[in-house]
Write a protein that holds these residues in place. Structure first.
Motif, PDB file in Angstrom:
ATOM      1  N   PRO A 186     -17.881   0.393 -30.677  1.00  0.00           N
ATOM      2  CA  PRO A 186     -19.080   0.326 -31.527  1.00  0.00           C
ATOM      3  C   PRO A 186     -18.955  -0.823 -32.520  1.00  0.00           C
ATOM      4  CG  PRO A 186     -18.135   2.550 -31.467  1.00  0.00           C
ATOM      5  CD  PRO A 186     -17.121   1.638 -30.874  1.00  0.00           C
ATOM      6  N   LEU A 187     -19.995  -1.657 -32.607  1.00  0.00           N
ATOM      7  CA  LEU A 187     -20.004  -2.782 -33.537  1.00  0.00           C
ATOM      8  C   LEU A 187     -21.021  -2.532 -34.639  1.00  0.00           C
ATOM      9  CD1 LEU A 187     -19.734  -5.974 -31.299  1.00  0.00           C
ATOM     10  CD2 LEU A 187     -17.917  -4.669 -32.396  1.00  0.00           C
ATOM     11  N   GLU A 188     -20.712  -3.042 -35.818  1.00  0.00           N
ATOM     12  CA  GLU A 188     -21.569  -2.834 -36.978  1.00  0.00           C
ATOM     13  C   GLU A 188     -22.807  -3.713 -36.861  1.00  0.00           C
ATOM     14  OE1 GLU A 188     -20.399  -1.945 -41.474  1.00  0.00           O
ATOM     15  OE2 GLU A 188     -20.169  -4.061 -40.948  1.00  0.00           O
ATOM     16  N   LEU A 189     -23.971  -3.099 -36.931  1.00  0.00           N
ATOM     17  CA  LEU A 189     -25.245  -3.816 -36.906  1.00  0.00           C
ATOM     18  C   LEU A 189     -25.744  -4.056 -38.320  1.00  0.00           C
ATOM     19  CD1 LEU A 189     -27.718  -4.870 -35.240  1.00  0.00           C
ATOM     20  CD2 LEU A 189     -28.636  -2.542 -35.394  1.00  0.00           C
ATOM     21  N   ILE A 190     -25.628  -3.042 -39.163  1.00  0.00           N
ATOM     22  CA  ILE A 190     -26.049  -3.142 -40.562  1.00  0.00           C
ATOM     23  C   ILE A 190     -24.865  -2.769 -41.437  1.00  0.00           C
ATOM     24  CG2 ILE A 190     -27.579  -2.193 -42.326  1.00  0.00           C
ATOM     25  CD1 ILE A 190     -29.663  -1.820 -40.155  1.00  0.00           C
ATOM     26  N   ASP A 191     -24.531  -3.650 -42.351  1.00  0.00           N
ATOM     27  CA  ASP A 191     -23.386  -3.469 -43.239  1.00  0.00           C
ATOM     28  C   ASP A 191     -23.573  -2.219 -44.083  1.00  0.00           C
ATOM     29  OD1 ASP A 191     -21.527  -3.612 -45.323  1.00  0.00           O
ATOM     30  OD2 ASP A 191     -21.481  -5.788 -45.252  1.00  0.00           O
ATOM     31  N   ARG A 217     -27.515 -14.023 -38.813  1.00  0.00           N
ATOM     32  CA  ARG A 217     -26.971 -15.059 -37.935  1.00  0.00           C
ATOM     33  C   ARG A 217     -25.858 -14.502 -37.061  1.00  0.00           C
ATOM     34  NH1 ARG A 217     -27.863 -16.808 -42.923  1.00  0.00           N
ATOM     35  NH2 ARG A 217     -29.365 -18.496 -43.263  1.00  0.00           N
ATOM     36  N   TRP A 218     -25.056 -13.625 -37.631  1.00  0.00           N
ATOM     37  CA  TRP A 218     -23.960 -13.003 -36.887  1.00  0.00           C
ATOM     38  C   TRP A 218     -24.505 -12.109 -35.778  1.00  0.00           C
ATOM     39  CZ3 TRP A 218     -19.147 -12.930 -35.418  1.00  0.00           C
ATOM     40  CH2 TRP A 218     -18.499 -11.752 -35.066  1.00  0.00           C
ATOM     41  N   VAL A 219     -25.509 -11.296 -36.086  1.00  0.00           N
ATOM     42  CA  VAL A 219     -26.051 -10.373 -35.090  1.00  0.00           C
ATOM     43  C   VAL A 219     -26.761 -11.132 -33.977  1.00  0.00           C
ATOM     44  CG1 VAL A 219     -27.742  -8.535 -34.715  1.00  0.00           C
ATOM     45  CG2 VAL A 219     -26.211  -8.438 -36.687  1.00  0.00           C
ATOM     46  N   THR A 220     -27.573 -12.126 -34.343  1.00  0.00           N
ATOM     47  CA  THR A 220     -28.271 -12.883 -33.297  1.00  0.00           C
ATOM     48  C   THR A 220     -27.292 -13.701 -32.454  1.00  0.00           C
ATOM     49  OG1 THR A 220     -28.711 -14.642 -34.913  1.00  0.00           O
ATOM     50  CG2 THR A 220     -30.442 -13.010 -34.562  1.00  0.00           C
ATOM     51  N   GLY A 221     -26.257 -14.239 -33.087  1.00  0.00           N
ATOM     52  CA  GLY A 221     -25.239 -14.966 -32.318  1.00  0.00           C
ATOM     53  C   GLY A 221     -24.523 -14.062 -31.335  1.00  0.00           C
ATOM     54  N   LEU A 222     -24.236 -12.837 -31.783  1.00  0.00           N
ATOM     55  CA  LEU A 222     -23.584 -11.858 -30.904  1.00  0.00           C
ATOM     56  C   LEU A 222     -24.480 -11.501 -29.715  1.00  0.00           C
ATOM     57  CD1 LEU A 222     -21.719  -8.733 -32.270  1.00  0.00           C
ATOM     58  CD2 LEU A 222     -23.149  -8.565 -30.268  1.00  0.00           C
ATOM     59  N   LEU A 223     -25.784 -11.288 -29.997  1.00  0.00           N
ATOM     60  CA  LEU A 223     -26.703 -10.922 -28.916  1.00  0.00           C
ATOM     61  C   LEU A 223     -26.890 -12.076 -27.938  1.00  0.00           C
ATOM     62  CD1 LEU A 223     -29.399  -8.932 -30.943  1.00  0.00           C
ATOM     63  CD2 LEU A 223     -27.661  -8.003 -29.397  1.00  0.00           C
ATOM     64  N   LYS A 224     -26.879 -13.310 -28.435  1.00  0.00           N
ATOM     65  CA  LYS A 224     -26.976 -14.461 -27.534  1.00  0.00           C
ATOM     66  C   LYS A 224     -25.776 -14.505 -26.589  1.00  0.00           C
ATOM     67  CE  LYS A 224     -29.658 -17.524 -30.559  1.00  0.00           C
ATOM     68  NZ  LYS A 224     -29.609 -18.755 -31.414  1.00  0.00           N
ATOM     69  N   GLU A 225     -24.587 -14.292 -27.128  1.00  0.00           N
ATOM     70  CA  GLU A 225     -23.390 -14.283 -26.288  1.00  0.00           C
ATOM     71  C   GLU A 225     -23.441 -13.134 -25.288  1.00  0.00           C
ATOM     72  OE1 GLU A 225     -20.899 -16.357 -26.000  1.00  0.00           O
ATOM     73  OE2 GLU A 225     -21.595 -17.730 -27.566  1.00  0.00           O
ATOM     74  N   LEU A 226     -23.973 -12.004 -25.726  1.00  0.00           N
ATOM     75  CA  LEU A 226     -24.103 -10.861 -24.822  1.00  0.00           C
ATOM     76  C   LEU A 226     -25.052 -11.208 -23.676  1.00  0.00           C
ATOM     77  CD1 LEU A 226     -23.302  -7.862 -24.432  1.00  0.00           C
ATOM     78  CD2 LEU A 226     -25.354  -7.259 -25.719  1.00  0.00           C
ATOM     79  N   ARG A 253     -23.224   5.161 -44.840  1.00  0.00           N
ATOM     80  CA  ARG A 253     -24.451   4.422 -44.609  1.00  0.00           C
ATOM     81  C   ARG A 253     -24.187   3.311 -43.599  1.00  0.00           C
ATOM     82  NH1 ARG A 253     -25.785   3.038 -50.691  1.00  0.00           N
ATOM     83  NH2 ARG A 253     -23.525   3.042 -50.741  1.00  0.00           N
ATOM     84  N   GLY A 254     -25.242   2.497 -43.348  1.00  0.00           N
ATOM     85  CA  GLY A 254     -25.094   1.429 -42.373  1.00  0.00           C
ATOM     86  C   GLY A 254     -25.479   1.899 -40.988  1.00  0.00           C
ATOM     87  N   ALA A 255     -25.226   1.049 -39.995  1.00  0.00           N
ATOM     88  CA  ALA A 255     -25.569   1.391 -38.622  1.00  0.00           C
ATOM     89  C   ALA A 255     -24.617   0.675 -37.671  1.00  0.00           C
ATOM     90  CB  ALA A 255     -27.014   1.003 -38.317  1.00  0.00           C
ATOM     91  N   PHE A 256     -24.259   1.358 -36.583  1.00  0.00           N
ATOM     92  CA  PHE A 256     -23.397   0.804 -35.545  1.00  0.00           C
ATOM     93  C   PHE A 256     -24.127   0.862 -34.213  1.00  0.00           C
ATOM     94  CE2 PHE A 256     -20.451   1.624 -38.878  1.00  0.00           C
ATOM     95  CZ  PHE A 256     -19.392   0.751 -38.688  1.00  0.00           C
ATOM     96  N   MET A 257     -23.769  -0.052 -33.323  1.00  0.00           N
ATOM     97  CA  MET A 257     -24.394  -0.071 -31.998  1.00  0.00           C
ATOM     98  C   MET A 257     -23.321  -0.045 -30.917  1.00  0.00           C
ATOM     99  SD  MET A 257     -25.708  -4.027 -31.882  1.00  0.00           S
ATOM    100  CE  MET A 257     -24.614  -5.399 -32.306  1.00  0.00           C
ATOM    101  N   GLN A 258     -23.667   0.584 -29.800  1.00  0.00           N
ATOM    102  CA  GLN A 258     -22.775   0.653 -28.650  1.00  0.00           C
ATOM    103  C   GLN A 258     -23.612   0.512 -27.385  1.00  0.00           C
ATOM    104  OE1 GLN A 258     -19.935   3.823 -28.914  1.00  0.00           O
ATOM    105  NE2 GLN A 258     -19.052   3.442 -26.901  1.00  0.00           N
ATOM    106  N   LEU A 259     -23.045  -0.134 -26.381  1.00  0.00           N
ATOM    107  CA  LEU A 259     -23.780  -0.468 -25.164  1.00  0.00           C
ATOM    108  C   LEU A 259     -23.373   0.459 -24.027  1.00  0.00           C
ATOM    109  CD1 LEU A 259     -25.835  -2.759 -24.408  1.00  0.00           C
ATOM    110  CD2 LEU A 259     -23.892  -3.956 -23.371  1.00  0.00           C
ATOM    111  N   VAL A 300     -27.425   1.849 -27.884  1.00  0.00           N
ATOM    112  CA  VAL A 300     -27.537   3.033 -28.740  1.00  0.00           C
ATOM    113  C   VAL A 300     -27.144   2.647 -30.160  1.00  0.00           C
ATOM    114  CG1 VAL A 300     -26.818   5.420 -29.098  1.00  0.00           C
ATOM    115  CG2 VAL A 300     -26.987   4.506 -26.774  1.00  0.00           C
ATOM    116  N   ILE A 301     -27.991   2.959 -31.130  1.00  0.00           N
ATOM    117  CA  ILE A 301     -27.733   2.639 -32.538  1.00  0.00           C
ATOM    118  C   ILE A 301     -27.584   3.942 -33.315  1.00  0.00           C
ATOM    119  CG2 ILE A 301     -28.604   1.489 -34.598  1.00  0.00           C
ATOM    120  CD1 ILE A 301     -30.239  -0.331 -32.809  1.00  0.00           C
ATOM    121  N   ASP A 302     -26.456   4.080 -34.001  1.00  0.00           N
ATOM    122  CA  ASP A 302     -26.188   5.263 -34.821  1.00  0.00           C
ATOM    123  C   ASP A 302     -26.242   4.855 -36.283  1.00  0.00           C
ATOM    124  OD1 ASP A 302     -25.368   7.755 -35.750  1.00  0.00           O
ATOM    125  OD2 ASP A 302     -23.242   7.242 -35.586  1.00  0.00           O
TER     126      ASP A 302
END
Length: 947
Positions: A675-680, A689-698, A742-748, A766-768
């Motif tokens: 699970p990776l952190e989507l929202i701090d 920039r970090w999230v969009t860069g990660l999604l581009k690589e994905l 608090r915050g949110a994590f995502m897993q594929l 999936v976002i928790d």
């Protein structure tokens, strides 16, 4: 009924096996109650140890002794047994369809794929269905996972076209006037329900065919189901048994020591590291008493017996074991702090050897070295058994015999027992006779009394790690000793040994977080708000841009600390296994060195998870946020954010970038199931920039398979959102005290290629989310606005949103805000409201008044939310906003999680079945297009930027 003893299957090739990797002793230099820790043992020394054990046994065998053991590690030297055992294992693997996984092991990601079967509550029809049925039910924490019953064994292609009701009608109303001979023979050949595989054989075959991480997941889920766990895995073909230390690393248990609720009485620890007295139960020759059934009775409080150990009196456990003889199982008793429930005042370990001790010498010897007492069940004690036990004359373990008066040779038993009294240092109180089934309660009380007496006296206390050290001395293979695992552990220790204080470490080593990140996040939020202003002042915009660049230049002036550099090296390893080992070691190592101190132990901590109440004060969390892997990844994200911001502003040439590869590293972790952190969680902001860069690589790595469905879960703190998602999809979102508030994590989650066209997507993201405040609007201030924005973002990204509630009227105001905001945009995902009953397990379903309360016009909180959003048309009922329709199953009632009183409670079967139905409904909605239009990763990136 088919049994592997009579059927022969053509074997294409002998069973290949991985080479044994032996690293240094994980805890070299430590001492335990077992004495000096075993040094490193080379493969040649292991074989020597096995040969010595073999000679010991051969010396014990006299001319008049017919004793032979058939499943120990030394039996490879016998000319007859290896062929029989080898074919038996190969036949079992072939029967279960697991032969293909002997070279390339079955992985955790393989087992979690979404397929056609994910939407069906299907029953296995052929033996090859059994492993997948077991994994599917175990993932859902289903108490029936060990059931190996199959339905009528008819191939799908051979099924008649008629409906099942028509088939049944034809059978029931068979006309005897028809062709008598033909119908008689057709009836005799009708398939019948069959159970060709012992559940323990299925477990062993599946573990042998799985990689280390799937083994770990299987054992973890079994622990949650309160099943006995495999400790020593027999290998009847290669005769090289494996001690499963790594497989148990992830199990953490909580308990209360007596007296209850005192200072320091609450404990939480890894079962691998915590020490407790151990008691072993073994069988010698034959016994008319069931070992496993006796253990279940000892472990079960009151009159409710839980079948922790599978036993022969269960309807589905009567098949002869084929490959699981020699299996050692382990289970624990943990006290709850309640005298009416606690059988023992402290944790106690129980061990169970499957099969005769004479056939499994090394396993028996291991049990005698790690146990405080060994209970031996037998009906016969002859010269052969006497010689066996005489070899244990140097043992300091206490021995107890459990005999049956109706079997065996009474006089012979007494004669050899009298000889054993001085040898084993026992007396007549160590010999128990189980007279009949009618005295079972009193007999169980007697066993408990013996265990209690041993606990009160000075006795040996061992951890699972200590047991592994003893296993190494005896020449058993330990799964954790492979080179990749040990290299990853060494790297983790180089990081964690520098952590003396978590707060100080975050301040000194993770320098880009804290104040610099909070200030930058606040500036970016203000800058984002200006983008939507009608006529924003240019001077203010320029000032915000200047402040942001100053903060980013300050961040970019730092270099990654030594700990962060070591972490980056760990996740950059070319070996996927070593990378996964490192991440697991980091999770446990950080949890170990940064254990937070409990502020005030409440009543609710009697459950296995500390947070499960509906009214949690986020301003004073029960547990401080622990240091975790996400903090190291967050630091990498901030280095990337700062550098990208400067490149965009022209302050840094693109050719001088140092951290451009960081999103690629993170995307690989997401693909492996982390699970990776989507929202701090500390600033409630997204590093865009970090999230969009990660999604581009994905997107690059997934190539053509990049169609996504986004499923999010929001709700009140402590309502079991993470547990629900983990149970539904086999995910790894943090629960309990390790979960950030608090915050949110995502897993594929990957969708199987054969099912992706039907489902309409290739992956499910999936976002928790963390808990959202459910209190008054005016007192929450800026923090409430942040959480309302968080809810709007997550729901706006989602195709499907699960809203978890403890009470049907406590919808958080932040979610109501999100409803109103999203209604303006026309983006309304498919909503599923989940009411989790955290206390009353007897309620069968949602009450009508609950539905009315949820769908009735909102109260004062909702009115205030509508006024804050300046809705010109006032507000409407939630039913109008969310398109809720009770008849279309938009409102779910989930029964209580536990069956019984924790920590000895198992997961409720009703909970598991309800979660499966919710999962089936969610997938059905996705397949039928009831959710918003599915998107690819590039569209998701644009949506992230826009929201």
């Amino acid at each position: 009924m088919w049994t592997p003893r009579t059927r022969r299957v053509a074997i294409r090739s002998p069973l290949p096996w991985r080479d044994v990797c032996v690293g240094k002793c994980p805890e070299e230099g430590r001492h335990s109650d077992l004495g000096e820790v075993a040094p490193e043992i080379k493969a040649s020394e292991r074989r020597t140890a096995v040969a010595i054990a073999d000679l010991e046994w051969r010396e014990m065998e006299g001319d008049d002794c017919e004793f032979r053991y058939g499943d120990g590690t030394n039996e490879a030297q016998d000319n007859d047994f290896p062929t029989v055992e080898r074919s038996r294992l190969q036949e079992m693997l072939s029967l279960l369809g697991l032969e293909m996984y002997q070279v390339q092991k079955l992985s955790l990601q393989d087992s979690l794929q979404i397929s056609f079967d994910s939407m069906k509550n299907w029953a296995p029809q052929v033996p090859k269905d059994l492993p997948w049925n077991f994994l599917r039910k175990l993932q859902a924490l289903n108490a029936d996972a060990r059931n190996t019953t199959m339905v009528l064994d008819v191939l799908p292609d051979a099924r008649p076209v008629e409906k099942e009701s028509q088939m049944e009608e034809e059978i029931i109303y068979w006309d005897p006037a028809d062709d008598l001979a033909a119908d008689i023979y057709s009836f005799s050949e009708l398939p019948t329900p069959d159970t060709p595989v012992n559940p323990l054989d299925l477990l062993c075959a599946l573990l042998i065919s799985s990689d280390s991480f799937l083994q770990q997941e299987i054992v973890l889920k079994m622990a949650l189901c309160q099943f006995a766990l495999p400790l020593v895995l027999p290998d009847s073909e290669n005769h090289y048994h494996t001690f499963l230390l790594w497989a148990m690393r992830g199990i953490v248990r909580t308990w209360w020591s007596q007296p209850p609720r005192g200072v320091g009485s609450f404990r939480e620890d890894s079962v691998v590291l915590s020490r407790a007295p151990a008691f072993a139960f073994v069988r010698m020759d034959v016994s008319s008493n069931s070992k496993s059934q006796l253990l279940n009775a000892v472990l079960s409080p009151g009159h409710r017996q839980w079948d922790c150990f599978w036993h022969r009196d269960l309807n589905l456990g009567t098949n002869a074991r084929e490959i699981s003889d020699g299996l050692v199982e382990i289970s624990w008793f943990f006290p709850s702090g309640r005298e009416d429930l606690d059988i023992f005042p402290e944790p106690v370990t129980f061990l169970n050897l499957r099969g005769d001790i004479g056939s499994h010498w090394l396993q028996f010897k291991l049990l005698t070295e790690i146990s405080s007492a060994v209970f031996i069940l037998t009906d016969n004690i002859s010269k052969k058994e006497y010689k066996l036990l005489y070899s244990m004359k140097e043992s300091t373990t206490k021995y107890y015999f459990i005999l049956s008066p109706y079997r065996g040779k009474r006089n012979t038993n007494l004669r050899f027992l009298n000889k054993l009294i001085p040898v084993l240092k026992i007396d007549h109180s160590h010999v128990l006779v189980k007279v009949s089934s009618t005295d079972s309660d009193s007999f169980v009380k007697r066993i408990r009394a013996i265990v209690g007496n041993v606990l009160r006296a000075p006795c040996r206390r061992v951890s699972v790690e200590d047991m592994a050290h003893a296993a190494r001395k005896l020449g058993l293979k330990v799964d954790e000793d492979c080179e990749e695992c040990q290299k990853a552990k060494d790297r983790m220790e180089r990081i964690t040994r520098k952590i003396k204080d978590s707060d100080a470490y975050r301040r000194d080593e993770l320098r880009l977080q804290g104040d610099p990140w909070r200030k930058a996040a606040q500036v970016e939020k203000e800058f984002c708000q200006l983008q939507w202003a009608v006529d924003p002042p240019e001077k203010h915009r320029a000032e915000l841009r200047r402040r942001l660049l100053e903060l980013r230049m300050q961040q970019n002036s730092h270099d990654p600390s030594s700990g962060v550099q070591e972490f980056i090296s760990g996740i950059s390893s070319p070996s996927l296994s070593e990378k996964q080992y490192f991440l697991r070691w980091m999770e446990w190592g950080l949890a170990r060195v940064a254990q937070p101190r409990l502020r005030q132990p409440p009543e609710t901590l009697l459950t296995l998870r500390p947070k499960h109440g509906g009214a949690t004060d986020l301003g004073e969390p029960l547990w401080p946020e622990p240091l975790g892997v996400e903090h190291f990844l967050r630091e990498m994200g901030q280095f990337y954010e700062a550098e990208s911001c400067l490149v965009e502003a022209g302050r840094l040439p693109a050719g001088q970038r140092r951290f451009a590869h960081f999103p690629g590293l993170a995307s690989e972790l997401l693909l492996t199931g982390l699970p990776l952190e989507l929202i701090d969680g500390s600033t409630l902001s997204m590093p865009i920039r970090w999230v969009t860069g990660l999604l581009k690589e994905l997107h690059v790595r997934l190539e053509r398979r990049s169609r996504l469905v986004v499923l999010s879960a929001l709700g009140v703190p402590g309502t079991g959102k993470s547990t629900l998602l983990n149970t539904m999809f086999g995910l790894r979102f943090a629960t309990g005290k390790s979960c950030s508030p608090r915050g949110a994590f995502m897993q594929l989650i990957t969708v199987a290629e054969g099912f992706s066209q039907d489902l309409g997507c290739d992956h499910i993201l999936v976002i928790d989310s963390g808990g959202l405040i459910g209190g008054a609007l005016t007192s929450a201030g800026d923090r409430f606005e942040l959480e309302a924005s968080l809810a709007t973002l997550l729901m706006g990204l989602s195709n499907v949103t699960v809203i978890s509630l403890a009470e049907t009227k406590d919808i958080p105001a932040a979610i109501l805000h999100a409803f109103l905001r999203l209604e303006k945009t026309g983006h309304m995902p498919n909503y599923q409201f989940v009411y989790q009953n955290l206390h009353d397990v007897s309620v069968p379903g949602p009450r009508p008044r609950d539905k009315r309360q949820l769908l009735d016009p909102p109260g004062d909180l909702s009115r205030a939310a509508a006024q804050m959003e300046k809705q010109s048309d006032g507000f409407r009922a939630l039913a109008g906003l969310a398109f809720c329709d009770p008849e279309k199953q938009h409102i779910w009632h989930i029964p209580g999680l536990w069956h019984g009183a924790p920590p000895m409670a198992a997961v409720s079967l009703a909970y598991s079945e309800a979660i499966f139905e919710l999962k089936r409904c969610l997938l059905e909605n996705i397949r039928n297009g009831l959710s918003n239009q599915n998107k690819n990763i590039q569209q998701l990136i644009e949506l992230v930027r826009r929201l």
